[in-house]
Design a protein around this motif. Structure first.
Motif, short mmCIF file in Angstrom:
data_model
loop_
_atom_site.label_atom_id
_atom_site.label_comp_id
_atom_site.label_asym_id
_atom_site.label_seq_id
_atom_site.Cartn_x
_atom_site.Cartn_y
_atom_site.Cartn_z
N VAL A 260 0.83 -1.21 0.00
CA VAL A 260 0.00 0.00 0.00
C VAL A 260 0.87 1.26 0.00
O VAL A 260 0.49 2.29 -0.54
CB VAL A 260 -0.95 -0.01 1.23
N GLY A 261 2.05 1.17 0.62
CA GLY A 261 2.95 2.32 0.67
C GLY A 261 2.91 3.05 1.99
O GLY A 261 3.65 4.01 2.21
N ARG A 359 5.47 -1.18 -8.93
CA ARG A 359 4.51 -0.15 -8.58
C ARG A 359 3.13 -0.54 -9.10
O ARG A 359 3.02 -1.46 -9.90
CB ARG A 359 4.93 1.22 -9.17
N SER A 360 2.12 0.16 -8.66
CA SER A 360 0.76 -0.12 -9.07
C SER A 360 0.69 -0.34 -10.58
O SER A 360 1.20 0.47 -11.34
CB SER A 360 -0.09 1.08 -8.67
N GLY A 361 0.09 -1.43 -11.01
CA GLY A 361 0.01 -1.75 -12.44
C GLY A 361 1.33 -2.21 -13.02
O GLY A 361 1.53 -2.11 -14.24
N CYS A 362 2.22 -2.73 -12.21
CA CYS A 362 3.58 -3.13 -12.64
C CYS A 362 3.56 -4.04 -13.88
O CYS A 362 2.88 -5.07 -13.91
CB CYS A 362 4.26 -3.85 -11.48
N LEU A 425 5.96 -7.96 -6.41
CA LEU A 425 4.93 -8.58 -5.60
C LEU A 425 4.36 -9.84 -6.23
O LEU A 425 3.92 -10.75 -5.53
CB LEU A 425 3.77 -7.59 -5.38
N ALA A 426 4.35 -9.90 -7.56
CA ALA A 426 3.56 -10.95 -8.20
C ALA A 426 4.22 -11.50 -9.46
O ALA A 426 3.55 -11.82 -10.43
CB ALA A 426 2.18 -10.39 -8.53
N ARG A 539 -3.48 -2.21 -4.24
CA ARG A 539 -3.20 -2.01 -5.66
C ARG A 539 -1.72 -1.83 -5.94
O ARG A 539 -1.32 -1.40 -7.02
CB ARG A 539 -4.00 -0.83 -6.21
N GLY A 540 -0.87 -2.12 -4.95
CA GLY A 540 0.55 -1.83 -5.10
C GLY A 540 0.76 -0.35 -4.79
O GLY A 540 -0.20 0.40 -4.63
#
Ligand SMILES: CCCCCCCCCCCCC/C=C/[C@@H](O)[C@H](COP(=O)(O)O)NC(=O)CCCCCCCCCCCCCCC
Ligand SMILES: Nc1ncnc2c1ncn2[C@@H]1O[C@H](COP(=O)(O)OP(=O)(O)O)[C@@H](O)[C@H]1O
Ligand SMILES: [Ca+2]
Length: 563
Positions: A260-261, A359-362, A425-426, A539-540
């Motif tokens: 989440v940050g 980052r979000s949407g990596c 993360l994934a 969402r990263g």
């Protein structure tokens, strides 16, 4: 964004000023009428504003509620007389609650109230906004919440009741709450008892240890229900369909921070409400083909294993136990011998030192499942093609102060960039960090680099590999003869305590693995990364500019629909 037709557009009042309010499928926007000509341009962030025009993404609306007159007092107190007149003229109102971004990845819930003379118009607005919200299938309606009342500073229950439950209530989410009564209560309940069909997700109020319980409960439940034998390291595992939300109330809270940050209960609650989804890798850990545990963050042998073992005895100190045990472990400066073997990830999976942060949407984590599958099969093929089953594998034997496998960055307030700043993360890989025997001063330099901008891998005694699988075998001391003396008990630097003839007992020659904050019973382990086995309500970490929304003027450009 393509221009979309307006669903609704009206002249309403906000804080006694006339505003034009418009809604399409993706944006709710409003602007003041009288200053309209002066302010026409500017990029507008969602839930942020230029001087007098505002826009909120529909997917970030928490709720819309009918506003009873007396609920709107805060606005009216400022000019009582004017307000009174106003509320007589425009007695009906509705309030939109939405996500507003504040500093450092924190989210807050803001309200905006619109007034009108027409009750019917307010009802229509509420109805249309609610219709749009109900179209968002990813939003949870029913959650199962586990609270560890003893995590971190023992504030879990209060955090949930004061900061989270009211937001869930506002968003119309129902929650069944279980306050745990013992360790593993949540895990066991999820494994066998919980009626998971009733829920859209599970919420964990606690720290990384509590998250680990939920992870084990859920993953085990999904494997048992689908006939997967967890003791088989190569079994194809079944991903969990229920997402997990983390309300941080522990000591390190690295899984929340790294996804989440920030470690903030309100931000986490809002990510759950808007129905975010972040897939995440899970490492399965086996010993001699017997399942031990799962890990999503840090598997650490040597330094972090020793810190954790020592800190467990100091639980009463709360989060500060890690600092004390950290200094103590640092000063004892142990090293451990063993062999680490690993199957490297393919070249197109990036490199731990490439500085491409997840980052979000990596993009790296979004490889087509088929292509990830193919790459995966290729490395399996490579693995099998060798007679000994170890082609493609590398092995390193040595003396290590620390062996860390970071499946995600492991960023946390102690180390805002984490153990492996570029870990994903994934992506189905983990970053294996080997810190060889070195001087205390060098190790301190390495540790300090986790807290500043310098590269912690840029030391001659540190190496890092992005891997899909690894094994560790501690050196078998019982096999060592006197001609092959043991240099242990593994003190470096000033304190050679043991002579070659001394028989080391197991506990001084071996460290333990810390597995997401839990101690593993075995030192010899096999680890395999299971790509995207679970999903979180997250969402990263968002890039600073990621939340920018185009000028809501597109909304104004379209001819209004007739209402
Ligand atoms: C000199 C300062 C060096 C700071 C280096 C900090 C690196 C921290 C990386 C932390 C990675 C954490 C990964 C997550 C672990 C958690 O799963 C796990 C459980 O969390 P929970 O209690 O919330 O359930 N937490 C932990 O294992 C905590 C690890 C904390 C390690 C702290 C180490 C401090 C070292 C201090 C050395 C000081 C030397 C001073 C010399 C005079
Ligand atoms: N009711 C309870 N009583 C005692 N221990 C518990 C309870 N609920 C959970 N635990 C355990 O407490 C440990 C620490 O929890 P966690 O929430 O991670 O806090 P912290 O971050 O402070 O370690 C976990 O191992 C978890 O299994
Ligand atoms: Ca990973």
């Amino acid at each position: 964004m393509e221009e979309q037709a307006r669903l609704l557009s009206s002249m309403l009042f906000n804080k006694h000023r006339q505003v034009e309010v418009a809604l399409n499928r993706s944006v709710l926007a409003w602007k003041e009428m009288e200053r309209r000509r002066k302010r026409s341009s500017g990029v507008i962030s969602n839930s942020a504003e230029t001087a007098h025009s505002h826009a909120v993404q529909v997917c970030e609306i928490v709720a819309v509620l009918d506003t009873k007159e007396d609920q709107d007092n805060a606005e009216t107190r400022r000019s009582q007389k004017k307000a009174k007149q106003h509320s007589q003229l425009y007695p009906h109102a509705f309030t939109v609650s939405y996500v507003r971004r504040t500093r450092r990845h924190q989210w807050r819930c803001s309200d905006v109230t619109f007034h009108s003379a027409s009750e019917g118009l307010c009802e229509r607005w509420i109805q249309v906004i609610n219709e749009q919200l109900s179209l968002i299938a990813s939003r949870p309606k029913s959650l199962l919440v586990y609270i560890n009342p003893f995590g971190g500073k023992q504030r879990g229950r209060r955090i949930y009741e004061q900061k989270v439950a009211p937001l869930f209530g506002r968003a119309g989410i129902s929650a069944d709450v279980i306050v745990t009564e013992r360790a593993n209560h949540a895990r066991d309940h999820l494994k066998t008892e919980a009626n998971l069909d009733k829920y859209d997700g599970v919420v964990c109020v606690g720290g990384d240890g509590m998250f680990s319980e939920i992870l084990h409960g859920l993953v085990t439940r999904f494997q048992t229900d689908n006939g997967v034998d967890q003791n088989q390291p190569d079994a194809e595992m079944v991903p969990c369909s229920l997402r997990i939300g983390i309300i941080p109330a522990g000591s390190t809270d690295c899984i929340c921070f790294a996804t989440v940050g920030t470690n903030d209960p309100v931000t986490s609650a809002l990510h759950i409400i808007v129905g975010d989804s972040q897939p995440m890798d899970v490492c399965s850990v086996h010993h001699d083909d017997i399942f031990l545990r799962y890990s999503v963050s840090l598997l650490g042998y040597g330094f972090y294993g020793d810190v954790l073992t020592d800190s467990e005895r100091k639980r009463w100190l709360g989060p500060a136990r890690y600092d004390l045990s950290g200094v103590k472990t640092f000063l004892s400066h142990n090293y451990y011998e063993g062999t680490i073997s690993f199957l490297p990830a393919e070249n197109n999976m990036g490199d731990p030192r490439d500085k491409l942060q997840c980052r979000s949407g990596c993009g790296i984590c979004q490889h087509e499942p088929s292509s990830t599958g193919t790459q995966w099969e290729m490395s399996e093929e490579k693995e099998k093609s060798d007679k000994g089953g170890s082609s493609g594998w590398s092995a390193i034997r040595g003396k290590f102060i620390a062996i860390n496998a970071a499946s995600m960055s492991c960023a946390c307030p102690r180390s805002p960039k984490g153990l492996s700043p570029s870990a994903h993360l994934a992506d189905g890989t983990t970053d294996l960090i080997l810190v060889r025997k070195c001087s205390r001063l060098d190790f301190l330099r390495h540790l300090v680099r986790h807290t500043n901008k310098e590269d912690q891998f840029d030391h001659s005694f540190v190496e890092v590999h992005r891997v899909r699988k690894f094994r560790f075998q501690p050196r078998h001391h019982e096999l060592v003869s006197l001609e092959d003396p043991i240099e242990s008990p593994k003190k470096t630097g000033f304190s050679p305590i043991c002579s070659a003839q001394t028989t080391c007992n197991y506990s001084t020659c071996h460290s333990s693995w810390s597995c997401d904050g839990e101690i593993l019973p075995n030192a010899a382990i096999q680890v395999s990364v299971q790509c995207q086995l679970i999903r979180l309500f997250a969402r990263g970490i968002e890039e600073q500019q990621q939340c920018l929304l185009e000028d809501p003027c597109t909304l104004w450009a379209v001819e209004p629909s007739t209402h």
